[in-house]
Design an enzyme around this catalytic site. Structure first.
Site, PDB file in Angstrom:
ATOM      1  N   ASP A 148       0.855  -1.176   0.000  1.00  0.00           N
ATOM      2  CA  ASP A 148       0.000   0.000   0.000  1.00  0.00           C
ATOM      3  C   ASP A 148       0.893   1.229   0.000  1.00  0.00           C
ATOM      4  O   ASP A 148       1.730   1.387   0.890  1.00  0.00           O
ATOM      5  CB  ASP A 148      -0.899  -0.023   1.243  1.00  0.00           C
ATOM      6  CG  ASP A 148      -1.709   1.251   1.370  1.00  0.00           C
ATOM      7  OD1 ASP A 148      -2.003   1.866   0.339  1.00  0.00           O
ATOM      8  OD2 ASP A 148      -2.036   1.629   2.502  1.00  0.00           O
TER       9      ASP A 148
ATOM     10  N   THR B 126       0.330   4.635   0.320  1.00  0.00           N
ATOM     11  CA  THR B 126       0.135   5.748   1.244  1.00  0.00           C
ATOM     12  C   THR B 126       0.611   5.385   2.641  1.00  0.00           C
ATOM     13  O   THR B 126       0.136   4.436   3.246  1.00  0.00           O
ATOM     14  CB  THR B 126      -1.353   6.140   1.300  1.00  0.00           C
ATOM     15  OG1 THR B 126      -1.807   6.392  -0.020  1.00  0.00           O
ATOM     16  CG2 THR B 126      -1.545   7.370   2.159  1.00  0.00           C
TER      17      THR B 126
ATOM     18  N   GLU C 127      -4.041  20.241   7.679  1.00  0.00           N
ATOM     19  CA  GLU C 127      -3.856  21.485   8.415  1.00  0.00           C
ATOM     20  C   GLU C 127      -2.376  21.817   8.564  1.00  0.00           C
ATOM     21  O   GLU C 127      -1.980  22.992   8.559  1.00  0.00           O
ATOM     22  CB  GLU C 127      -4.529  21.382   9.785  1.00  0.00           C
ATOM     23  CG  GLU C 127      -6.043  21.286   9.699  1.00  0.00           C
ATOM     24  CD  GLU C 127      -6.711  21.470  11.051  1.00  0.00           C
ATOM     25  OE1 GLU C 127      -5.997  21.443  12.078  1.00  0.00           O
ATOM     26  OE2 GLU C 127      -7.943  21.653  11.092  1.00  0.00           O
TER      27      GLU C 127
END
Length: 506
Positions: free
Chosen positions: A387, A389, A479
């Site tokens: 995977d 990510t 953020e």
């Protein structure tokens, strides 16, 4: 009508308070069975099975009993790495044992040169293997440091901070932004809670948590989809929540990972072996000799060692037979010399040094090789399915383009340079896409400044430099990326606020 007693003679596995004993026995004293099904149980039912209360938690007396019964909330192996154990593992292989036998024979017939060569090979091999694997074992101990040092729990109806090792099943645990979760827990109250589970699932994006009970049809769903559970050693990136602890120590998901890394197999119920007795005996002997366990290279080396050992004995018998078994000192010397000659003393040294070189090259790429033999399996890999990510990437984000809305004639787009470190606000420039001009804190437009201020102030992420001069962050990756972008323009949150503690972060 309740039954009131003094604290003397309280029942084990019951909830009590410190002055009077109101016994609430758990309906399921085997707490280990609740972890796998906690996401499908209503909180009231789960609390009843754990013998706890959502509002008041456990009592101090009951928590002490459970700590003694369930053990500390720690991963196995906290006593550290045993150097003696690593050293014994280096010597406990067939080829080394054959070399030790050859060493004894060489010194027995006073062949000091041959014995010295064999001794040097054994020492070289043991030394290289010992230091390599010992360093790797020490590095793997860092896994236990992922645990939170303290935890905020509710006991006797009061919140208190306790060492994370003292958390027990049934504790009511409160978590907030920035906390490293101490144990696996079932949530029953959340407020905008998001948790980074990259350590367990590899996903870089934080997971939004819920308190609703999942359907029983989802009993075997992946742990990453159990949104009403939080796991030990994961980090809260946003919000806060409260939950009841369902698993601690090696029963947690991170504990299972530690168990898998350590090579220990979980206990299984004994199954009846229907093979004939002689086959069971042969299987145990083969396992003990290393002929049916270990890597393919280990098995081949063990077979070679036993083959050479058998050939050496045959050579000694042949020498004795040629002398018509009239054995004297010279015949013994020739027999032993012939036996030692067939043993490749340098083979094990060449293998160990070759693997050590490979290990050093892997270390330069920030890969920990815990055991030298693991390189054999790694070398045999033809395809890697992973995977991407959070596994092949760093799990970080960065602002590449900032679009500022306006009327059709005044719409502006700003592009940020791609940098090596996504957290470094001093690396890379921001340009206006229309003309390529560089935007600095001195040349930024008012419209851009207002938009960036909103992105920086409606934001709880932080970035800061540690003592090593490396940029670190806390909070949601999105953020964090906006905070870095704002800081490049001189509009980071610490710059815009009067909080001196935050000003020290930049």
């Amino acid at each position: 009508m309740g039954v009131f007693k003094r604290n003397d003679g309280l029942k084990i596995k019951s909830r009590t308070n410190t002055t009077v004993s109101v016994t609430v026995s758990p309906t399921n004293p085997n707490y280990a069975t609740l972890g796998p099904i906690a996401h499908t149980l209503p909180v009231d039912q789960l609390a009843q099975q754990l013998g706890t209360n959502q509002a008041n938690g456990l009592t101090k007396n009951e928590a002490t009993r459970r700590l003694e019964a369930c053990g500390a909330n720690l991963l196995d192996g906290d006593d550290g790495v045993s150097a003696l154990e690593v050293l014994i593992k280096q010597l406990a292989n067939a080829l080394t044992l054959v070399l030790l036998a050859a060493l004894a024979l060489s010194f027995g017939v006073k062949d000091w040169i041959e014995g010295g060569v064999i001794a040097a090979v054994i020492i070289l091999n043991t030394t290289v293997g010992f230091f390599q694997e010992y360093r790797a074992e020490k590095t793997m101990d860092s896994l236990r440091q992922l645990s939170s040092p303290t935890a905020l729990v509710i006991r006797n109806g009061e919140s208190m901070a306790i060492p994370a090792r003292d958390v027990v099943p049934g504790d009511v645990l409160m978590i907030k932004t920035g906390d490293v979760i101490s144990a696996d827990l079932r949530l029953f109250s959340v407020s905008n809670l998001e948790v980074s589970e990259q350590l367990l699932t590899g996903e870089s994006l934080p997971v939004a948590k819920i308190e609703e009970t999942l359907d029983k049809d989802n009993l075997d769903m992946p742990i990453g989809d159990r949104f009403n559970l939080c796991y030990a050693s994961t980090m809260v990136t946003k919000g806060r929540g409260t939950g009841v602890v369902v698993s601690t120590g090696m029963k947690t998901q991170i504990g299972r990972i530690a168990e898998a890394i350590s090579g220990k197999k979980p206990g299984k119920s004994k199954e009846t072996d229907f093979r004939p007795f002689h086959r069971r005996v042969l299987a145990k002997v083969a396992r003990w000799l290393g002929l049916s366990s270990g890597t393919l290279l280990q098995i081949k080396l063990n077979k070679l060692a036993y083959l050479l050992f058998g050939c050496a004995i045959i050579l000694i018998i042949i020498v004795f037979a040629v002398a018509r078994f009239n054995v004297d000192e010279n015949v013994v010397l020739y027999g032993i010399a012939s036996a030692i000659a067939i043993i490749p003393e340098s083979l094990i040294a060449v293998l160990t040094l070759t693997m050590a070189v490979g290990t050093r090259k892997m270390a330069k790429e920030n890969v920990i090789v815990r055991k030298l033999d693991a390189l054999e399996n790694l070398g045999g890999v033809t395809d890697v399915c992973s995977d991407k990510t959070g596994t092949l990437t760093l799990g970080r984000m960065s602002v590449r383009k900032f679009w500022l809305a306006a009327d059709m004639n005044n719409t502006a787009e700003y592009v940020a340079d791609t940098t090596h470190d996504a957290l470094d606000p001093d690396d890379g420039a921001i340009r206006r896409e229309s003309d390529g001009s560089v935007i600095t804190p001195e040349t930024r437009y008012e419209g851009l400044s207002q938009a960036v201020r909103v992105a920086a102030l409606c934001n709880v992420a932080t970035i800061h430099k540690n003592l090593k001069g490396e940029w670190k962050s806390t909070g949601d990756p999105t953020e964090v990326a906006l905070q870095v972008f704002a800081t490049k323009l001189g509009l980071g949150r610490p710059t815009l606020t009067a909080d001196s503690s935050e000003e020290n972060e930049i």
